[in-house]
Design an enzyme around this catalytic site. Structure first.
Site, PDB file in Angstrom:
ATOM      1  N   LYS A  33       0.843  -1.201   0.000  1.00 53.36           N
ATOM      2  CA  LYS A  33       0.000   0.000   0.000  1.00 53.36           C
ATOM      3  C   LYS A  33       0.876   1.248   0.000  1.00 53.36           C
ATOM      4  O   LYS A  33       2.048   1.226   0.392  1.00 53.36           O
ATOM      5  CB  LYS A  33      -0.952   0.024   1.195  1.00 53.36           C
ATOM      6  CG  LYS A  33      -0.270   0.106   2.582  1.00 53.36           C
ATOM      7  CD  LYS A  33       0.089   1.509   3.055  1.00 53.36           C
ATOM      8  CE  LYS A  33       0.927   1.490   4.321  1.00 53.36           C
ATOM      9  NZ  LYS A  33       1.638   2.739   4.603  1.00 53.36           N
ATOM     10  N   PRO A  36       9.725  -4.438  -0.389  1.00 49.69           N
ATOM     11  CA  PRO A  36      10.846  -4.179   0.535  1.00 49.69           C
ATOM     12  C   PRO A  36      10.365  -4.121   1.990  1.00 49.69           C
ATOM     13  O   PRO A  36       9.221  -3.748   2.250  1.00 49.69           O
ATOM     14  CB  PRO A  36      11.373  -2.809   0.094  1.00 49.69           C
ATOM     15  CG  PRO A  36      10.820  -2.571  -1.260  1.00 49.69           C
ATOM     16  CD  PRO A  36       9.548  -3.339  -1.356  1.00 49.69           C
ATOM     17  N   VAL A  37      11.239  -4.510   2.916  1.00 52.88           N
ATOM     18  CA  VAL A  37      10.876  -4.500   4.337  1.00 52.88           C
ATOM     19  C   VAL A  37      11.211  -3.149   4.981  1.00 52.88           C
ATOM     20  O   VAL A  37      12.077  -2.424   4.499  1.00 52.88           O
ATOM     21  CB  VAL A  37      11.560  -5.657   5.125  1.00 52.88           C
ATOM     22  CG1 VAL A  37      11.102  -7.003   4.593  1.00 52.88           C
ATOM     23  CG2 VAL A  37      13.079  -5.552   5.067  1.00 52.88           C
ATOM     24  N   ALA A  40       9.686  -0.370   4.939  1.00 52.56           N
ATOM     25  CA  ALA A  40       9.710   0.575   3.816  1.00 52.56           C
ATOM     26  C   ALA A  40       8.540   1.552   3.791  1.00 52.56           C
ATOM     27  O   ALA A  40       8.480   2.432   2.954  1.00 52.56           O
ATOM     28  CB  ALA A  40       9.737  -0.215   2.505  1.00 52.56           C
ATOM     29  N   LEU A  49       5.450   0.459   3.261  1.00 51.61           N
ATOM     30  CA  LEU A  49       4.548  -0.095   2.242  1.00 51.61           C
ATOM     31  C   LEU A  49       3.657  -1.215   2.797  1.00 51.61           C
ATOM     32  O   LEU A  49       2.963  -1.887   2.037  1.00 51.61           O
ATOM     33  CB  LEU A  49       5.372  -0.626   1.056  1.00 51.61           C
ATOM     34  CG  LEU A  49       6.246   0.398   0.322  1.00 51.61           C
ATOM     35  CD1 LEU A  49       7.163  -0.304  -0.685  1.00 51.61           C
ATOM     36  CD2 LEU A  49       5.401   1.447  -0.390  1.00 51.61           C
ATOM     37  N   ALA A  50       3.699  -1.408   4.111  1.00 51.61           N
ATOM     38  CA  ALA A  50       2.894  -2.433   4.802  1.00 51.61           C
ATOM     39  C   ALA A  50       3.232  -3.859   4.364  1.00 51.61           C
ATOM     40  O   ALA A  50       2.373  -4.736   4.355  1.00 51.61           O
ATOM     41  CB  ALA A  50       1.387  -2.179   4.625  1.00 51.61           C
ATOM     42  N   GLY A  73       4.974  -6.297   5.869  1.00 45.98           N
ATOM     43  CA  GLY A  73       4.728  -7.287   6.924  1.00 45.98           C
ATOM     44  C   GLY A  73       3.239  -7.418   7.220  1.00 45.98           C
ATOM     45  O   GLY A  73       2.723  -8.521   7.398  1.00 45.98           O
ATOM     46  N   SER A  74       2.542  -6.280   7.263  1.00 45.09           N
ATOM     47  CA  SER A  74       1.101  -6.272   7.566  1.00 45.09           C
ATOM     48  C   SER A  74       0.288  -7.004   6.506  1.00 45.09           C
ATOM     49  O   SER A  74      -0.651  -7.731   6.820  1.00 45.09           O
ATOM     50  CB  SER A  74       0.593  -4.832   7.679  1.00 45.09           C
ATOM     51  OG  SER A  74       1.237  -4.159   8.730  1.00 45.09           O
ATOM     52  N   THR A  75       0.655  -6.816   5.238  1.00 39.57           N
ATOM     53  CA  THR A  75      -0.105  -7.446   4.158  1.00 39.57           C
ATOM     54  C   THR A  75       0.127  -8.963   4.146  1.00 39.57           C
ATOM     55  O   THR A  75      -0.791  -9.732   3.860  1.00 39.57           O
ATOM     56  CB  THR A  75       0.190  -6.785   2.791  1.00 39.57           C
ATOM     57  OG1 THR A  75      -0.806  -7.215   1.848  1.00 39.57           O
ATOM     58  CG2 THR A  75       1.565  -7.118   2.235  1.00 39.57           C
ATOM     59  N   ASP A 105      -1.922  -1.512  10.544  1.00 43.16           N
ATOM     60  CA  ASP A 105      -2.187  -1.569   9.096  1.00 43.16           C
ATOM     61  C   ASP A 105      -2.882  -2.862   8.660  1.00 43.16           C
ATOM     62  O   ASP A 105      -3.364  -2.959   7.535  1.00 43.16           O
ATOM     63  CB  ASP A 105      -0.877  -1.448   8.290  1.00 43.16           C
ATOM     64  CG  ASP A 105      -0.361  -0.007   8.227  1.00 43.16           C
ATOM     65  OD1 ASP A 105      -1.142   0.911   8.537  1.00 43.16           O
ATOM     66  OD2 ASP A 105       0.812   0.182   7.856  1.00 43.16           O
TER      67      ASP A 105
END
Length: 280
Positions: free
Chosen positions: A8, A91-92, A94, A96-97, A99-101, A133
């Site tokens: 995201k 990327p971790v 970052a 961009l969520a 881990g959450s996704t 997230d």
């Protein structure tokens, strides 16, 4: 069973207050993009095992996908185990969520795999225990997220907008950024309602010129390179550029694929993590 776990970006990230427990109250416009991890799960006799294609990603209880599987097993008293295969492209650390996704994908797959039939709302409540997230990542798409992230309201899709993403070679701790954030110093807040209206009208120029992320100043203050990346993306012809989440990834909206491709090529000479993608 496998699904795509989409990254995201934030089109608006506003902080409107703070709870007594220290959590910040947020008002964010979240948007899925066509950059994804592939999460695959199969049943095994017992326990939880996790394999990942990136060696720097932890494969034990430090991993959010692992935590999600453990939480789901505990809540629904599942005896059998699961093996999770994680193909990381996002990327971790970052913004961009990533881990959450992955965690959201694990909850969704396990819900089907074990025929639990929990509702989306139940999965979101479960997801909130893992991170702010995760509830949004359960629903995805284009959404307004409020509270600490748990109140998710779907808004009109803002799809097929061209983006270039650049992540500098370091990660950022969301916790540390929020800790350093000072709400009393904020003068201008994002125009969230106006942004939602213009997204609904497909007015990319308004959106790209008025998007705002209040966490940007904290991370920019620590990493000057983020400002340089924002400027470079704009020089390449982006309508507007901004940092996503707590950073450090910067994205730019483009109205032309050729300009986006040139920007991608130029940024790829300097940075490893560069992506050309679209909103979905």
């Amino acid at each position: 069973m496998e699904i795509k776990a989409y990254a995201k970006i934030n089109i608006a990230l506003d902080v409107i207050g703070k709870r007594e427990d220290g959590y910040h109250l947020l008002k964010m416009i979240m948007q899925n993009i066509d950059l994804y991890d592939i999460v695959q799960i199969e049943k095994i006799a017992s326990g939880i095992t996790l394999k990942c294609n990136k060696s720097y990603v932890p494969t034990d209880e430090r991993n959010l996908a692992y935590k999600a599987a453990k939480l789901f097993k505990d809540i629904y008293n599942i005896e059998s185990g699961v093996h999770i295969n994680l193909e990381k492209n996002i990327p971790v650390s970052a913004g961009l969520a990533g881990g959450s996704t992955d965690a959201a994908a694990v909850l969704k797959i396990m819900n089907k795999l074990f025929n639990i039939n929990a509702s989306e709302h139940e999965l979101m409540e479960l997801g909130l225990k893992l991170g702010a997230d995760v509830p949004y990542c359960i629903t995805g798409g284009t959404a307004l997220c409020e509270g600490i992230g748990e109140k998710v309201t779907k808004i009109k899709p803002f799809k097929d907008k061209i983006l270039v993403l650049v992540k500098p070679p370091f990660g950022v701790s969301t916790k540390e950024v929020y800790k350093a954030f000072d709400l009393s110093k904020v003068i201008f807040h994002p125009k969230t309602e106006e942004l939602i209206l213009n997204m609904g009208n497909n007015n990319i120029n308004f959106v790209a010129n008025n998007m705002k992320n209040l966490l940007e100043n904290v991370t920019l203050g620590r990493h000057r390179v983020i400002s340089a990346i924002k400027d470079e993306i704009k020089e390449c012809g982006a309508i507007g550029s901004m940092m996503s989440g707590s950073g450090p990834t910067v994205f730019g909206f483009f109205d032309d694929m050729l300009k986006a491709q040139k920007c991608y090529d130029k940024m790829k000479e300097k940075y490893l993590d560069v992506f050309i993608t679209r909103t979905i």
